[in-house]
Scaffold this active site. Structure first.
Site, mmCIF file in Angstrom:
data_model
loop_
_atom_site.group_PDB
_atom_site.id
_atom_site.type_symbol
_atom_site.label_atom_id
_atom_site.label_comp_id
_atom_site.label_asym_id
_atom_site.label_seq_id
_atom_site.Cartn_x
_atom_site.Cartn_y
_atom_site.Cartn_z
ATOM 1 N N LYS A 201 45.177 41.429 32.461
ATOM 2 C CA LYS A 201 44.222 41.622 33.556
ATOM 3 C C LYS A 201 44.542 42.951 34.232
ATOM 4 O O LYS A 201 45.661 43.166 34.710
ATOM 5 C CB LYS A 201 44.330 40.470 34.553
ATOM 6 C CG LYS A 201 43.410 40.650 35.760
ATOM 7 C CD LYS A 201 43.390 39.409 36.623
ATOM 8 C CE LYS A 201 42.533 39.622 37.858
ATOM 9 N NZ LYS A 201 42.490 38.436 38.707
ATOM 10 N N LYS A 255 40.587 41.095 30.688
ATOM 11 C CA LYS A 255 39.687 41.263 31.823
ATOM 12 C C LYS A 255 39.918 42.622 32.470
ATOM 13 O O LYS A 255 41.078 42.976 32.667
ATOM 14 C CB LYS A 255 39.983 40.137 32.809
ATOM 15 C CG LYS A 255 39.164 40.159 34.062
ATOM 16 C CD LYS A 255 39.584 39.024 34.950
ATOM 17 C CE LYS A 255 38.809 39.178 36.245
ATOM 18 N NZ LYS A 255 39.448 38.550 37.344
HETATM 19 C C1 PBG Z 1 41.332 36.605 41.569
HETATM 20 C C2 PBG Z 1 40.259 36.846 40.576
HETATM 21 C C3 PBG Z 1 39.486 37.996 40.528
HETATM 22 C C4 PBG Z 1 38.517 37.775 39.553
HETATM 23 C C5 PBG Z 1 38.743 36.509 38.993
HETATM 24 N N1 PBG Z 1 39.844 35.941 39.649
HETATM 25 C C6 PBG Z 1 39.489 39.217 41.369
HETATM 26 C C7 PBG Z 1 40.716 39.978 41.590
HETATM 27 O O1 PBG Z 1 41.699 39.884 40.861
HETATM 28 O O2 PBG Z 1 40.720 40.703 42.579
HETATM 29 C C8 PBG Z 1 37.449 38.780 39.216
HETATM 30 C C9 PBG Z 1 36.202 38.273 38.617
HETATM 31 C C10 PBG Z 1 35.049 39.203 38.674
HETATM 32 O O3 PBG Z 1 35.135 40.355 39.158
HETATM 33 O O4 PBG Z 1 33.991 38.773 38.225
HETATM 34 N N2 PBG Z 1 42.551 36.267 41.176
#
Ligand code: PBG
Length: 332
Positions: A201, A255
């Site tokens: 991520k 992601k």
């Molecule tokens: C938080 C989380 C995020 C997303 C999914 N879980 C945002 C972040 O890490 O700030 C992002 C999903 C999206 O942007 O559609 N842990």
């Protein structure tokens, strides 16, 4: 590649000439089975609000979930992912609401299970919706604490499993959390609860609209670069995935999605495990913004962008377009 033929005996366009022929030689296919629909849940009753930066996406109260999930079920979409917009008065520096067995996430899980027990439910393990600092982990003296955060994530995971969650999806990027959560779930009698790790991520600007949707943006102090990955890196993603598989992840995720197809391909080739992509909020906003301006054709970019994930090697996709894509696939 010379043995594959040569013009003019070989003409690549022959196989593209007719629709039946194109369908016959297609290397990848997209189906509703590939989708997980993320859903934003809000407190209250009968609430249905538009997410301003995500045209077509709503935040709904838990009592309206059954209706949405009925549609998901009718379209054969296997699973949903629940994301809560937590009441700001419940957010604290220790994010204790994350472990409240009666919090918005747990109530939502129960509502879905009561109405549609056969739909898979995925829930994040991360503190950001509950944390008054907006971070996925505990912020102390300007640093995100790793091991202390992991302890809370373990409790959060068990509480969600108690409520009926099928898949815990740690999205926090703390080190060692997959192994600890696996142990905690097993100790609590949840050996069958799965873990889908947000393994690679990245610290991405494409999460902006999501943070609006769950209301974590206003709270967020600084950025997430000390735990989420640097977008300049690719080998590092393979190490992250290797560690998570070793610690017991059943599925891994990359992601964001479209800007990171190279990572999906490398992960799938290297490990051959169930690999998921998250087409994130900013990607959705980009496509829908252009569609709203009349610059892109909605239905065609929906299917093209999702098929690209399959081509890159993804087994499934978390996408806000799951419902409309499943309808397009059914009707085409
Ligand atoms: C938080 C989380 C995020 C997303 C999914 N879980 C945002 C972040 O890490 O700030 C992002 C999903 C999206 O942007 O559609 N842990």
């Amino acid at each position: 590649m010379e043995f594959l033929g040569r013009f003019p005996t070989t003409r690549m366009r022959r196989n593209r000439r007719d629709d039946w022929n194109r369908r016959l030689v297609a290397e990848n296919t997209l189906s509703a089975d590939d989708f997980i629909l993320p859903i934003f849940i809000a407190e209250g009753q009968g609430r249905r609000e538009h997410v301003h930066s995500m045209p077509g996406v709503e935040r709904i109260s838990a009592d309206l979930l059954a209706e949405t999930v009925a549609e998901v079920a009718a379209l054969n979409i296997p699973a949903i992912a629940i994301f809560p917009e937590v009441d700001p008065t419940l957010k604290t520096p220790d994010a204790r609401e994350a472990c409240n067995p009666d919090n918005l996430v747990c109530r939502s899980i129960k509502a879905v299970k009561a109405a549609h027990p056969d739909i898979g439910i995925v829930c994040d393990a991360a503190l950001d919706p509950f944390n008054s600092d907006g971070h996925d982990g505990l912020l102390v003296d300007g640093h995100i604490l790793n091991d202390e955060t992991v302890e809370i994530l373990c409790r959060q995971s068990v509480v969600q499993a108690d409520a009926g969650c099928d898949v815990i999806a740690p999205s926090d990027m703390m080190d060692g959390r997959i192994g600890s959560i696996r142990q905690a779930l097993d100790d609590a009698g949840y050996a069958d609860v799965r873990i889908m790790s947000y393994a690679a991520k990245y610290a991405s600007a494409f999460y902006g609209p999501f943070r609006d949707a769950i209301g974590s943006q206003a709270a967020l102090k600084g950025d997430k670069k000390t735990y989420q990955m640097d977008y300049a890196n690719s080998d590092e993603a393979l190490r992250e995935v290797a560690l998570d598989i070793d610690e017991g992840a059943d599925m891994v995720m990359v992601k964001p999605g479209l800007p990171y197809l190279d990572i999906i391909r490398r992960v799938k080739d290297a490990f051959g495990v169930p690999t998921f992509a998250y087409q994130v909020s900013g990607e959705y906003a980009m496509l829908k913004g252009a569609v709203a301006n009349g610059w892109l054709d909605n239905d065609r970019v929906v299917l093209e962008s999702l098929t690209a994930f399959k081509r890159a090697g993804a087994d499934g996709i978390l996408t806000y377009m799951a419902v409309e894509a499943a309808r397009l696939l059914r009707d085409r």
